[in-house]
Design an enzyme around this catalytic site. Structure first.
Site, PDB file in Angstrom:
ATOM      1  N   ARG A  52       0.819  -1.226   0.000  1.00  0.00           N
ATOM      2  CA  ARG A  52       0.000   0.000   0.000  1.00  0.00           C
ATOM      3  C   ARG A  52       0.848   1.270   0.000  1.00  0.00           C
ATOM      4  O   ARG A  52       0.474   2.276  -0.579  1.00  0.00           O
ATOM      5  CB  ARG A  52      -0.921  -0.035   1.237  1.00  0.00           C
ATOM      6  CG  ARG A  52      -1.941   1.089   1.308  1.00  0.00           C
ATOM      7  CD  ARG A  52      -2.891   0.834   2.464  1.00  0.00           C
ATOM      8  NE  ARG A  52      -3.568   2.036   2.920  1.00  0.00           N
ATOM      9  CZ  ARG A  52      -4.765   2.456   2.520  1.00  0.00           C
ATOM     10  NH1 ARG A  52      -5.430   1.752   1.612  1.00  0.00           N
ATOM     11  NH2 ARG A  52      -5.306   3.550   3.000  1.00  0.00           N
ATOM     12  N   ILE A  78      -7.304   7.565  -1.171  1.00  0.00           N
ATOM     13  CA  ILE A  78      -7.157   6.106  -1.224  1.00  0.00           C
ATOM     14  C   ILE A  78      -7.955   5.628  -0.015  1.00  0.00           C
ATOM     15  O   ILE A  78      -7.777   6.135   1.099  1.00  0.00           O
ATOM     16  CB  ILE A  78      -5.665   5.673  -1.185  1.00  0.00           C
ATOM     17  CG1 ILE A  78      -5.531   4.157  -1.143  1.00  0.00           C
ATOM     18  CG2 ILE A  78      -4.900   6.286  -0.035  1.00  0.00           C
ATOM     19  CD1 ILE A  78      -4.071   3.682  -1.314  1.00  0.00           C
ATOM     20  N   SER A  79      -8.879   4.700  -0.238  1.00  0.00           N
ATOM     21  CA  SER A  79      -9.799   4.301   0.832  1.00  0.00           C
ATOM     22  C   SER A  79      -9.071   3.652   1.997  1.00  0.00           C
ATOM     23  O   SER A  79      -7.961   3.132   1.849  1.00  0.00           O
ATOM     24  CB  SER A  79     -10.843   3.335   0.297  1.00  0.00           C
ATOM     25  OG  SER A  79     -11.667   3.989  -0.610  1.00  0.00           O
ATOM     26  N   GLN A  80      -9.745   3.667   3.119  1.00  0.00           N
ATOM     27  CA  GLN A  80      -9.284   2.968   4.320  1.00  0.00           C
ATOM     28  C   GLN A  80      -9.034   1.494   3.951  1.00  0.00           C
ATOM     29  O   GLN A  80      -9.845   0.910   3.218  1.00  0.00           O
ATOM     30  CB  GLN A  80     -10.422   3.093   5.336  1.00  0.00           C
ATOM     31  CG  GLN A  80     -10.209   2.481   6.676  1.00  0.00           C
ATOM     32  CD  GLN A  80     -11.483   2.589   7.530  1.00  0.00           C
ATOM     33  OE1 GLN A  80     -12.528   3.008   7.034  1.00  0.00           O
ATOM     34  NE2 GLN A  80     -11.384   2.204   8.769  1.00  0.00           N
TER      35      GLN A  80
END
Lengths: 229, 794
Positions: A52, A78-80
């Site tokens: 990530r 950027i999503s959790q």
């Protein structure tokens, strides 16, 4: 001889930090994802594998494995990690699946889908983000991911129909062409909620000419009424 | 001080004060464009502490500053002016520019925020220091000087109003900065070459700034920034006005279809989108039948038209005309619509007439330029359908609107709508389904309260609601929903894959045939609100879903502080600010300014001494009048906006006349307030007038809302004039008292007043939400009792 010590030091630091991120990824999966109920082994493996920190701006690398979304520029996030895992599990991915993603962003969701399904097609409307993500995915060797810049509203008809569609950008309406490009029995997942807020998700399931939706609450909470004393 | 100098000095103070107020208002708009309204408020509150800081500096360096006042005052004025012209540009540089949306997600933004505070603090500090020196130096003429200060401030508000019609926001700081520079030049001593050089250099700088205005860069999270990233997106129109900076954007991929049915095949294209201060305002669409079916017919908003044919429609808030177009496409006989933003209305009638298919020129459309609630109070017609604007925002508003007064969303407003319905009439409102559930529940609660209040025993018979995957539309019907209407609604739901949520004869399983909810408690909540035990449910629910009232018209304020820990537990601490970011920011603002004020008030005491010489009485006196004045100002502005039906002009008129009347009061204060006894009488009079206002103001305004504008003006002047006149007296008379007993404490007293005035604006907002406007007026009356206690120790 003069160059050996700096090289060794460099290798030491590189391996040290790689190890550090691996641990962080492991911690992320264990504490943020598994603990909240994501069980699909393929999804958990993908979340462990995909680095990530390579999908966030350099200034956010120390926070890459934190339990929250991060800004990636152009008003996008950027999503959790948990939301990424939850959305991926929600489409019930299988190795033979062909998946369309609307909203490439940094490319992280496509990278997570890549080891789980056969083909991933991803579309980004913001050229700056789309180009950077396509280059990143290529450089990192995600060979089954095809990216393009365009209006996600129309989907990617040439490669359809799809077993599943993941819409990563919140949208006020479900574009009719996307529903058309979804296979019968296929699933589409869409997030609802502004950046940095707890998001709800909508799952669309196509059944012949009809479709049903289900609003999903990734973080289930106890009732909003206080217990009577 | 000769009379010529005195005149020049008064003019100079007036110009500087005008510039400070004008700059404050312009800064508010600029920061609202690049960030958001509440962040703008947060930043400006800290900047306004420049007044408190100036009092502190003056207390600590009184002797030196007074000794060099002849040169220091004009120089400070000019520095204030020059910094006004520079700070906006500097705040937009990549080094300083911060993004308020990231403040809670990326704490590294805090440093940039601090720099922003410091930048905007500068012009206020230097300007205030110049005024403070003059207050101290000419304390014997304080009533005249304070008059010039207040009169100038009043005119500054009008100046800003006029300028925002003519120039773009980024051009305004440089224009306003001319005033303090002229103010400085007027009183700049000597006729030397260096004087001429300073003047020439100052104007060259301003000219350069006028020719090169800063570029305003909105936050990447603002609606307009995201829209401009779309392919071929471009700004087609931009207009500056006191209603905000209006922009329209076109792009071939712009679409609008909130909660569109999954059966829809339309592309939902819009011709343009309008933004006010960078925030989404509405789409401009084609409505002609031959183009396509109207997009809203594929959303839950079509519910009132599905039930039966409508002939007479009232659209409360035109916005960009989407609900008006919807009514036109249903071939109704007449549509009345109202919108206070005259710029948007003008665009729809001129530049956007073609794009909107001449919507507002349709013979059946009657467009009014007025606040919807004001129109509702003045109107006497009856309607088949009253359409309210959509409430909530897609995915939740992050609480940005928590502090916004929504006069058409109160229980009283719905009651007035109910009275405006004809026999088969309905009120219709669509809400986004939010998470956690707030907006739909509060809408329903408001409707149910109106029904009970109107003597309806079975509210279920007068309500219908249908739900898509993202929206829910409620209708409140004057007569019970008929069998035919129920059949029509059921068929529509089947065609569109929507689900009925409230309908006579509805079975539980019908509520989620197409759109399931993981948390089905929503339906139980609906039933509880429809039951007689609804009030117990309001108390038990974790969010405030009690209907808003005219006294507390904050529909979007949902947070209950006692439940903060529970929410933090479920959603994580980092999510909390986003539940009610507007309210949260006012709290942050209050804490920040309270801490800084505390330091600024205490610091001079190290020099002046902590005990004796009436310190506590000075603190009570100047805190009391600071608190009281700002509380009154905020409540009056809110009431008069509704009375006049125009937010911009009402706020300006109230602010300007309040300041000018207070200035007049100050001007004659020396003549009327000669002793402590006079002061006691003055405060008793002010407190009495405020208590009377707390009881009679709102009913009086509501009962005279129908009268003509000139009579309204007379009423307002009668209500406000004497009060403002009296409220202008305590400050100069207080400083006169201090000058007699403890002249060294004059700057401190002035600083205390400055700090408390800033604190009281944030405090008034919180008190309005928690207690209501009437209580704020009561508290203003109480605040004016503090000086009475202080006086007894003078």
């Amino acid at each position: 001889m003069n160059g050996v010590i700096p090289c060794l030091l460099f290798l030491f630091f590189v391996s040290f930090f790689q190890e550090d991120y691996k641990e962080k990824r492991e911690g992320m999966v264990k504490l943020q994802i598994e603990k909240r109920g994501v069980k699909d082994a393929a999804v958990l493996n993908a979340m462990r594998q995909v680095k990530r920190h390579l999908f966030v701006p350099s200034s956010s690398i120390p926070d890459a494995y934190n339990d929250g979304p991060l800004p990636i520029g152009y008003g996008q996030t950027i999503s959790q990690p948990y939301i990424v895992a939850y959305m991926t599990e929600a489409i019930k991915p299988k190795p033979e699946y062909k998946v369309l993603e609307i909203g490439t962003g940094s490319g992280y969701q496509a990278a997570v889908l890549s080891p789980i399904v056969k083909e991933v097609y991803t579309i980004e409307i913001v050229p700056q983000l789309g180009t950077a993500a396509a280059n990143r995915l290529k450089k990192l060797g995600y060979k089954n991911v095809q990216a393009k810049i365009g209006d996600g509203y129309y989907g990617w008809k040439e490669h359809g129909p799809y077993d599943a569609i993941v819409v990563t950008a919140a949208t006020e309406y479900v574009p009719p062409p996307l529903l058309e490009q979804l296979k019968d029995g296929g699933r589409m997942i869409i997030p609802i909620g502004s950046p940095f807020m707890t998001q709800t998700l909508m799952l669309v399931e196509k059944k012949g000419k009809k479709a049903t939706t289900k609003s999903l609450l990734p973080v289930m909470f106890v009732p909003f009424t206080r217990e009577k004393k | 001080m000769t009379s010529t100098i005195k005149y020049k000095l008064l003019l100079s103070i007036g110009l500087l004060s005008a510039a400070i107020i004008a700059f404050q208002l312009v800064l508010m708009q600029i920061l609202s464009i690049v960030q958001w309204h509440h962040f703008a408020y947060m930043i400006i509150s800290v900047a306004m502490l420049g007044f408190g800081a100036a009092g502190t500096v003056l207390s600590l360096s009184r002797t030196w500053l007074l000794k060099h006042s002849e040169i220091m005052v004009p120089v400070l004025m000019m520095v204030s002016g020059l910094s006004m012209s520079f700070v906006v540009g500097w705040s937009q540089s990549s080094f300083t520019r911060f993004d308020s949306y990231l403040v809670f997600a990326d704490y590294r933004q805090a440093g940039k925020l601090l720099l922003t505070y410091l930048l905007f603090f500068t012009p206020f500090f230097f300007g205030a220091l110049a005024i403070g020196i003059l207050f101290v130096q000419y304390v014997a003429s304080i009533s005249k000087i304070y008059f010039a200060d207040l009169f100038g401030s009043g005119m500054g508000g009008l100046f800003a109003l006029v300028l925002t019609w003519i120039y773009l926001p980024q051009q305004l700081p440089a224009i306003i900065s001319i005033l303090p520079i002229i103010a400085g030049i007027i009183i700049l001593p000597g006729r030397s070459k260096s004087r001429a050089l300073i003047i020439i250099l100052s104007f060259l700088v301003i000219l350069w700034q006028l020719a090169h205005p800063p570029q305003l860069i909105p936050s990447q999270y603002k609606d307009i920034s995201k829209t401009l990233l779309l392919p071929e997106a471009k700004v087609t129109i931009q207009k500056s006005s006191p209603y905000g900076f209006v922009q329209t954007v076109t792009s071939p991929v712009l679409r609008y279809a909130p909660g569109l049915s999954l059966t829809a095949q339309n592309t939902a294209r819009v011709k343009a989108a309008a933004f006010v201060n960078g925030d989404w305002f509405g789409p401009i669409t084609s409505w002609k039948k031959e183009d396509s079916s109207f997009i809203l017919d594929y959303t839950t908003s079509a519910l009132p038209y599905v039930m039966r044919k409508r002939n007479k429609v009232l659209v409360l808030r035109t916005s960009t005309g989407i609900d008006v177009a919807h009514a036109v496409s249903h071939d109704v006989e007449s549509i009345t619509t109202t919108e206070p933003n005259s710029v948007v209305l003008s665009l729809l009638k001129k530049e956007l007439a073609l794009a909107s298919d001449s919507l507002l020129y349709q013979p059946k459309v009657m467009s009014q330029r007025m606040e919807p609630r004001t129109f509702l109070m003045m109107d006497t017609a009856r309607y088949d359908l009253i359409v309210l604007p959509m409430t909530g925002t897609f995915g939740g508003s992050s609480g940005l609107y928590a502090l916004q007064e929504q006069a058409i969303m109160t229980r009283e407003a719905f009651q007035e709508m109910w009275l405006r319905l004809n026999e088969n009439g309905v009120i219709s409102i669509t809400s986004w389904m939010d998470y956690p559930l707030r907006n739909p529940l509060k809408v329903l609660a408001t409707m149910v309260e109106v029904l009970y209040n109107s003597g309806i025993k079975n509210p279920r018979a007068h309500l219908a609601a249908i739900r898509s995957w993202g929206t829910i539309t409620f209708v409140l019907t004057k007569s019970p929903v008929t069998v035919t209407e129920v059949a029509n609604i059921r068929k529509f739901c089947d065609d569109m894959m929507f689900d009925p949520a409230i309908l006579p004869g509805l079975k539980a399983e019908e509520r989620s045939s197409y759109n399931q909810l993981q948390d089905e408690r929503f339906f139980r909540y609906i039933d509880q609100i429809l039951s007689e035990n609804r009030k117990a449910f309001y108390d038990e629910y974790d969010f405030n879903i009690k209907p808003a009232t005219d006294n507390k018209p904050f529909f979007s304020q949902f947070l209950r502080w006692e439940n903060l820990n529970r929410l933090s537990h479920f959603f994580g601490t980092r999510s909390i600010p986003f539940f009610e970011v507007g309210y949260f920011l006012v709290l942050v603002t209050l804490v920040q300014i309270a801490i800084v004020s505390f330091v600024l008030i205490l610091l001079p005491l190290f020099k002046l001494g902590w005990s004796g010489k009436n310190k506590f009485s000075i603190l009570l006196y100047f805190s009391g009048i600071g608190l009281g004045y700002m509380f009154v100002e905020i409540v009056l502005i809110q009431h008069f906006i509704l009375y006049f039906g125009n937010p911009v002009y009402a706020a300006s008129a109230v602010l300007t006349s309040l300041l000018i009347f207070s200035g007049l009061g100050s001007n004659v204060s020396a003549r009327f307030i000669g002793s402590k006894k006079d002061s006691y009488l003055l405060f008793v009079l002010i407190a009495l007038l405020l208590l009377i206002d707390a009881f009679v103001l709102m009913p009086l305004l509501q009962n005279t809302i129908h009268v003509s504008l000139p009579i309204k003006l007379v009423i307002v002047l009668l209500l406000m004039g004497p009060l403002a006149f009296l409220m202008g007296m305590p400050f100069p008379s207080g400083l006169s008292l201090v000058s007699k007993s403890n002249p060294e404490a004059i700057p401190w007293a002035w600083g205390v007043n400055g700090c408390i005035s800033v604190i009281s604006t944030a405090l008034a907002t919180i008190l309005s939400i928690e207690l209501g406007f009437n209580w704020v007026l009561f508290l203003a009356a109480l605040a004016y009792c503090l000086p009475v206690i202080g006086l007894s120790w003078f």
